[in-house]
Scaffold this motif. Structure first.
Motif, PDB file in Angstrom:
ATOM      1  N   PHE A  43      82.991  20.712  36.170  1.00  0.00           N
ATOM      2  CA  PHE A  43      83.616  19.683  35.252  1.00  0.00           C
ATOM      3  C   PHE A  43      84.747  20.056  35.050  1.00  0.00           C
ATOM      4  CE2 PHE A  43      84.867  18.703  31.000  1.00  0.00           C
ATOM      5  CZ  PHE A  43      84.529  17.252  30.914  1.00  0.00           C
ATOM      6  N   ASN A  44      85.092  21.597  34.848  1.00  0.00           N
ATOM      7  CA  ASN A  44      86.633  21.794  34.844  1.00  0.00           C
ATOM      8  C   ASN A  44      87.444  21.597  35.958  1.00  0.00           C
ATOM      9  OD1 ASN A  44      86.409  22.754  32.167  1.00  0.00           O
ATOM     10  ND2 ASN A  44      85.622  24.749  32.715  1.00  0.00           N
ATOM     11  N   GLU A  45      86.972  21.847  37.006  1.00  0.00           N
ATOM     12  CA  GLU A  45      87.746  21.552  38.467  1.00  0.00           C
ATOM     13  C   GLU A  45      87.997  20.069  38.376  1.00  0.00           C
ATOM     14  OE1 GLU A  45      85.307  22.728  41.922  1.00  0.00           O
ATOM     15  OE2 GLU A  45      85.453  24.920  41.261  1.00  0.00           O
ATOM     16  N   ARG A  46      86.981  19.481  38.050  1.00  0.00           N
ATOM     17  CA  ARG A  46      87.169  17.844  38.235  1.00  0.00           C
ATOM     18  C   ARG A  46      88.168  17.269  37.198  1.00  0.00           C
ATOM     19  NH1 ARG A  46      81.339  15.308  39.992  1.00  0.00           N
ATOM     20  NH2 ARG A  46      81.075  16.085  41.953  1.00  0.00           N
ATOM     21  N   LEU A  47      88.077  17.992  36.068  1.00  0.00           N
ATOM     22  CA  LEU A  47      88.946  17.708  34.893  1.00  0.00           C
ATOM     23  C   LEU A  47      90.448  17.960  35.273  1.00  0.00           C
ATOM     24  CD1 LEU A  47      89.557  16.367  32.223  1.00  0.00           C
ATOM     25  CD2 LEU A  47      88.966  18.652  31.134  1.00  0.00           C
ATOM     26  N   SER A  48      90.564  19.129  36.059  1.00  0.00           N
ATOM     27  CA  SER A  48      92.033  19.386  36.499  1.00  0.00           C
ATOM     28  C   SER A  48      92.298  18.525  37.287  1.00  0.00           C
ATOM     29  CB  SER A  48      91.812  20.793  37.041  1.00  0.00           C
ATOM     30  OG  SER A  48      91.538  21.905  35.902  1.00  0.00           O
ATOM     31  N   GLN A  49      91.578  18.075  38.226  1.00  0.00           N
ATOM     32  CA  GLN A  49      92.085  17.189  39.223  1.00  0.00           C
ATOM     33  C   GLN A  49      92.213  15.867  38.626  1.00  0.00           C
ATOM     34  OE1 GLN A  49      88.698  17.051  42.044  1.00  0.00           O
ATOM     35  NE2 GLN A  49      89.229  19.335  42.662  1.00  0.00           N
ATOM     36  N   ALA A  50      91.445  15.246  37.809  1.00  0.00           N
ATOM     37  CA  ALA A  50      91.559  13.860  37.123  1.00  0.00           C
ATOM     38  C   ALA A  50      92.831  14.195  36.075  1.00  0.00           C
ATOM     39  CB  ALA A  50      90.452  13.816  36.341  1.00  0.00           C
ATOM     40  N   LEU A  51      93.236  15.147  35.604  1.00  0.00           N
ATOM     41  CA  LEU A  51      94.586  15.360  34.940  1.00  0.00           C
ATOM     42  C   LEU A  51      95.739  15.168  35.725  1.00  0.00           C
ATOM     43  CD1 LEU A  51      93.586  17.945  32.077  1.00  0.00           C
ATOM     44  CD2 LEU A  51      94.181  15.533  31.600  1.00  0.00           C
ATOM     45  N   ALA A  52      95.659  15.818  36.920  1.00  0.00           N
ATOM     46  CA  ALA A  52      96.787  15.691  37.762  1.00  0.00           C
ATOM     47  C   ALA A  52      97.023  14.495  38.276  1.00  0.00           C
ATOM     48  CB  ALA A  52      96.445  16.955  38.945  1.00  0.00           C
ATOM     49  N   GLN A  53      95.957  13.692  38.539  1.00  0.00           N
ATOM     50  CA  GLN A  53      96.066  12.331  38.961  1.00  0.00           C
ATOM     51  C   GLN A  53      96.693  11.498  37.945  1.00  0.00           C
ATOM     52  OE1 GLN A  53      95.714  11.377  41.928  1.00  0.00           O
ATOM     53  NE2 GLN A  53      96.233   9.216  41.502  1.00  0.00           N
ATOM     54  N   ALA A  54      95.929  11.612  36.771  1.00  0.00           N
ATOM     55  CA  ALA A  54      96.574  10.930  35.624  1.00  0.00           C
ATOM     56  C   ALA A  54      97.969  11.132  35.324  1.00  0.00           C
ATOM     57  CB  ALA A  54      95.748  11.129  34.466  1.00  0.00           C
ATOM     58  N   GLN A  55      98.708  12.284  35.479  1.00  0.00           N
ATOM     59  CA  GLN A  55     100.009  12.523  35.193  1.00  0.00           C
ATOM     60  C   GLN A  55     100.744  12.127  36.269  1.00  0.00           C
ATOM     61  OE1 GLN A  55      99.867  16.980  35.192  1.00  0.00           O
ATOM     62  NE2 GLN A  55      98.898  16.970  32.994  1.00  0.00           N
ATOM     63  N   LYS A  56     100.268  11.980  37.602  1.00  0.00           N
ATOM     64  CA  LYS A  56     100.980  11.170  38.552  1.00  0.00           C
ATOM     65  C   LYS A  56     101.104   9.839  38.618  1.00  0.00           C
ATOM     66  CE  LYS A  56     101.227  11.529  43.697  1.00  0.00           C
ATOM     67  NZ  LYS A  56     100.560  11.858  45.053  1.00  0.00           N
TER      68      LYS A  56
ATOM     69  N   GLY B 295     100.332   8.043  35.639  1.00  0.00           N
ATOM     70  CA  GLY B 295     100.597   7.642  34.377  1.00  0.00           C
ATOM     71  C   GLY B 295      99.420   6.802  33.649  1.00  0.00           C
ATOM     72  N   ASN B 296      98.441   6.990  34.077  1.00  0.00           N
ATOM     73  CA  ASN B 296      96.886   6.474  33.557  1.00  0.00           C
ATOM     74  C   ASN B 296      96.537   7.184  32.438  1.00  0.00           C
ATOM     75  OD1 ASN B 296      97.020   4.403  35.261  1.00  0.00           O
ATOM     76  ND2 ASN B 296      95.766   5.323  36.779  1.00  0.00           N
ATOM     77  N   LYS B 297      95.488   6.811  31.771  1.00  0.00           N
ATOM     78  CA  LYS B 297      94.885   7.648  30.711  1.00  0.00           C
ATOM     79  C   LYS B 297      93.529   8.001  31.157  1.00  0.00           C
ATOM     80  CE  LYS B 297      96.784   4.914  26.665  1.00  0.00           C
ATOM     81  NZ  LYS B 297      97.596   3.912  27.516  1.00  0.00           N
ATOM     82  N   LEU B 298      92.876   8.989  30.368  1.00  0.00           N
ATOM     83  CA  LEU B 298      91.535   9.570  30.709  1.00  0.00           C
ATOM     84  C   LEU B 298      91.110   9.998  29.323  1.00  0.00           C
ATOM     85  CD1 LEU B 298      90.935  12.847  31.077  1.00  0.00           C
ATOM     86  CD2 LEU B 298      92.320  12.431  32.915  1.00  0.00           C
ATOM     87  N   ALA B 299      89.721   9.810  29.316  1.00  0.00           N
ATOM     88  CA  ALA B 299      88.870  10.363  28.200  1.00  0.00           C
ATOM     89  C   ALA B 299      88.076  11.438  28.535  1.00  0.00           C
ATOM     90  CB  ALA B 299      88.235   9.294  27.483  1.00  0.00           C
ATOM     91  N   VAL B 300      87.867  12.372  27.582  1.00  0.00           N
ATOM     92  CA  VAL B 300      87.108  13.471  27.764  1.00  0.00           C
ATOM     93  C   VAL B 300      85.947  13.508  26.363  1.00  0.00           C
ATOM     94  CG1 VAL B 300      86.699  16.031  27.690  1.00  0.00           C
ATOM     95  CG2 VAL B 300      88.470  15.028  28.743  1.00  0.00           C
ATOM     96  N   CYS B 301      84.527  13.288  26.831  1.00  0.00           N
ATOM     97  CA  CYS B 301      83.814  13.066  25.752  1.00  0.00           C
ATOM     98  C   CYS B 301      82.625  14.371  25.597  1.00  0.00           C
ATOM     99  CB  CYS B 301      82.936  11.704  26.038  1.00  0.00           C
ATOM    100  SG  CYS B 301      83.865  10.350  26.457  1.00  0.00           S
ATOM    101  N   PHE B 302      82.440  14.620  24.442  1.00  0.00           N
ATOM    102  CA  PHE B 302      81.557  15.745  24.162  1.00  0.00           C
ATOM    103  C   PHE B 302      80.253  15.351  23.268  1.00  0.00           C
ATOM    104  CE2 PHE B 302      82.682  20.376  24.740  1.00  0.00           C
ATOM    105  CZ  PHE B 302      81.320  20.825  24.411  1.00  0.00           C
TER     106      PHE B 302
ATOM    107  N   PRO C  58      87.919   8.713  33.917  1.00  0.00           N
ATOM    108  CA  PRO C  58      89.368   8.528  34.106  1.00  0.00           C
ATOM    109  C   PRO C  58      89.826   6.971  34.413  1.00  0.00           C
ATOM    110  CG  PRO C  58      87.700   8.858  36.046  1.00  0.00           C
ATOM    111  CD  PRO C  58      86.826   8.852  34.878  1.00  0.00           C
ATOM    112  N   ASN C  59      91.176   7.069  34.531  1.00  0.00           N
ATOM    113  CA  ASN C  59      91.537   5.469  34.495  1.00  0.00           C
ATOM    114  C   ASN C  59      91.251   4.639  33.802  1.00  0.00           C
ATOM    115  OD1 ASN C  59      92.888   6.616  36.905  1.00  0.00           O
ATOM    116  ND2 ASN C  59      91.125   6.143  38.243  1.00  0.00           N
ATOM    117  N   ILE C  60      91.227   5.112  32.211  1.00  0.00           N
ATOM    118  CA  ILE C  60      90.809   3.974  31.281  1.00  0.00           C
ATOM    119  C   ILE C  60      91.886   3.327  30.820  1.00  0.00           C
ATOM    120  CG2 ILE C  60      88.943   5.327  30.432  1.00  0.00           C
ATOM    121  CD1 ILE C  60      90.516   6.512  28.158  1.00  0.00           C
TER     122      ILE C  60
END
Length: 659
Positions: free
Chosen positions: A235-248, A250-257, A309-311
């Protein structure tokens, strides 16, 4: 060759020996140069010494010849033996090389400098599924085509061969994948003779099982064994990848607990096997609520995390959470147990609520904590005020561990009134916490914390004993022998395996009659595990205590189960009573509950009665037992004592309000 030489030497020796004898025995006739030779024949005359000398020379010559003969013969035998030894060793070496080549687990192929096949073993043919006749025929092109057709990336294989042709002195070590899923390790090095490259040796090893084992180990290292969902690491690996993609992008993403409400109760009462099966079904339902690009992971225990991702906006996230909440409404049917469970969800959105993984997870967890403190079965987006609330909750949780021994808990009591007789028939015990620094804490704030931490068990047992002892005091000192007390049981308390023993022991210690104690459980608690509920309620019923279903109408109670529960009373939830006078739906539900209770010969109590209009409508519906601010607020024991004294002297009026 040696035999021929010895023969020649022997012949030459005999010839020389004959000439020597002739020269020695036959006299030479010396003639003048002008005279003709004369033929003379005479018998040689030799002395004994001369004969002895001749014989000695003959013997010496013969000995020399014999020595030479035997010497040459010995050398011949040695050379023959050496040649036989070398031939034997060569045969052994060739046999060993052949056996080694055929016994190895690797497929071996040898090609010459022209690219033609110079050698191979049977393992090579088996691994590549090439008929031996194709290679033996010398059709090397066909063999290559048969091999390449099996590969997943044939162009890459051909490119490697071309590179080796251009650089014949290099070695390669890599892996090649087949269309059928097999994987070969490939090793190749040049074959040299006297420093000159004469060909190339290829070695192929089937590592499919090893690769599958590696993939399995990696999968297990990154996935939860029970649910097969990604674990915290992945999960942490994919979150890091999703964040890098979102930063590149400019999209939003959500993390749900996400956390399951009161899951520990199921684990503690029904066994971890049932709990594990429930987690598996929960994981399946959650997966049906999300998209292919989303990531659902099991964080640990009954906690799940979700990456969206990509919300576009928070509305899109909220729609997904609504689907998740709806997915939990159908009952979980596990091994004849019908379980009801709900989720609490905290949400943090990038970049509004954090720019890195750690912050987003922390803020989503903080939002989850707020949901749990506000009643659960809901979702909450993170906001800046949550951190302050979370800090307060942390203080409450730490203080709660010492509240019992510091005697910070109090019990307030609220009477139930029979409006026909005006008498107080029962007192409900309600827990309060007076914090040393924060003052009076609402049960809505600390009861969920007590449930989560397990402190509710010791606190609940204290409430039960205190309420029973207080009721016994009122019975004896106010001459109210029929006065009874109602005590709420939390989900965690009800699931205790020794609950019946605790109740029995408490009644014995306080000397309160069994019929004077009523235990209340909510409808949702009763339906968490129907079979277990029926068993415990039956044991309590046999003990002689009364059972009431609290908050009736708000849960998932099935009438088919309700008729089989050994209960005595239904309590109409205050949410129906509140809008009774101006909401036809609430009036209809309340009417149905009252009629249902009477039909099942159960008592029915209306909670939250605050106005005379509500009282009058309930009376018209034939609901005689009521509880609420119209009659009295929850009061400390001292004030209830005064109220009970007054109730003995006169009936309680509908307008009698206690501050």
């Amino acid at each position: 060759m040696i035999i021929l030489m010895v023969g020649l030497l022997t012949c030459l020796g005999v010839k020389l020996f004959a000439e020597y004898l002739a020269n020695l025995l036959l006299p030479k006739v010396r003639n003048n140069s002008n005279s003709e030779p004369k033929k003379i024949f005479c018998k040689p005359q030799l002395t004994d010494d001369e004969i002895q000398t001749v014989m000695s020379k003959i013997q010496n010559c013969a000995s020399q010849l014999e020595h030479v003969f035997f010497e040459r013969t010995s050398e011949l035998h040695k050379e023959i033996a050496e040649r036989k030894r070398i031939q034997t060793e060569l045969e052994k070496s060739l046999s060993l090389q052949y056996a080694t080549l055929e016994s190895t687990a690797d497929g071996i192929l040898v090609v010459d400098s022209q690219g033609k096949i110079a050698g191979f073993n049977q393992k090579f043919l088996q691994m590549w599924c090439i008929p031996e006749s194709v290679i033996s025929s010398g059709n090397h092109t066909k063999a290559l085509r048969l091999a390449i057709k099996q590969l997943e990336a044939p162009r890459q294989y051909i490119a490697t061969i071309r590179e080796l042709n251009l650089n014949p002195d290099i070695q390669i070590y890599d892996a090649i994948a087949f269309k059928d899923g097999r994987v070969f390790e490939r090793y190749s090095q040049p074959q040299c003779i006297n420093g000159e490259i004469v060909g190339r040796v290829w070695s192929f090893r089937d590592v499919t099982a090893h690769k599958l084992a590696e993939a399995k180990i990696r999968h297990q290292a990154l996935h939860d064994i029970l649910t097969n969902l990604p674990n915290r690491v992945l999960f942490n690996e994919r979150l890091s990848q999703a964040l890098a993609q979102a930063q590149k992008s400019g999209n939003k993403l959500a993390v749900c607990f996400l956390d399951l409400d009161r899951f520990k109760t199921i684990n503690d009462t029904l066994s971890h096997g049932i709990g594990d099966r429930l987690l598996q079904i929960v994981a399946q339902r959650l997966m049906e609520c999300i998209g292919e690009t989303d990531t659902l992971a099991r964080w640990g225990g009954d906690e799940f995390t979700l990456i969206l991702p990509n919300i576009k906006d928070t509305k899109e996230v909220a729609a997904i959470q609504d689907r998740i909440l709806a997915a939990f409404k159908p009952v979980f049917d596990i091994e004849n147990y019908q379980l009801h469970i709900s989720p609490s969800i905290g949400i943090a959105v990038y970049p509004m609520h954090g720019n890195d993984a750690e912050t987003l997870i922390k803020n989503a967890d903080a939002a989850l904590y707020i949901v749990k403190s506000q009643g659960r079965n809901n979702y909450q987006f993170y906001n800046s005020e949550i951190n302050a609330d979370s800090s307060k909750l942390l203080i409450l949780e730490n203080s709660l561990h010492y509240a019992l021994e510091r005697q910070e808990f109090e019990i307030y009591y609220q009477p139930q009134v029979n409006i026909t007789t005006g008498k107080i028939t029962k007192i409900e015990a309600l827990l309060r916490w007076r914090h040393r620094e924060l003052g009076l804490i609402s049960p809505d704030e600390f009861i969920p914390i007590a449930e989560e931490t397990g402190l509710i068990l010791s606190i609940g047992e204290w409430v039960l004993k205190t309420a029973c002892a207080q009721t016994k005091f009122w019975q004896e000192n106010l001459d109210l022998p029929s006065l009874s007390v109602a005590v709420n049981l939390s989900a965690r308390q009800f699931q205790q395996r020794n609950l019946v023993n605790i109740v029995s022991q408490t009644l014995k210690e306080t000397k309160l009659k069994h019929q004077c104690l009523e235990l209340e459980i909510t409808e949702s608690v009763a339906m968490q595990n129907v079979e277990f509920t029926r068993k415990i309620l039956s044991e309590l019923y046999n003990l002689g205590v009364s059972i009431s279903i609290d908050d009736f109408g708000t849960g998932y109670c099935s009438l088919s189960y309700l008729k089989n529960f050994p209960i005595h009373c239904l309590k109409i939830d205050k949410s129906f009573v509140r809008d009774l006078s101006h909401d036809n739906h609430d009036a209809a539900i309340t009417t149905a509950i009252v009629r249902l209770a009477h039909g099942l010969k159960l008592a029915v109590v209306a909670e939250g009665v605050e106005t005379e209009a509500q009282r009058n409508l309930l009376q018209l519906l034939d609901c005689q037992l009521m509880q609420g601010y119209l009659f009295s607020r929850p009061l400390p024991a001292e004030d209830v004592t005064k109220l009970l004294r007054k109730s003995k002297s006169r009936r309680i009026s509908t307008s009698f309000l206690v501050a």
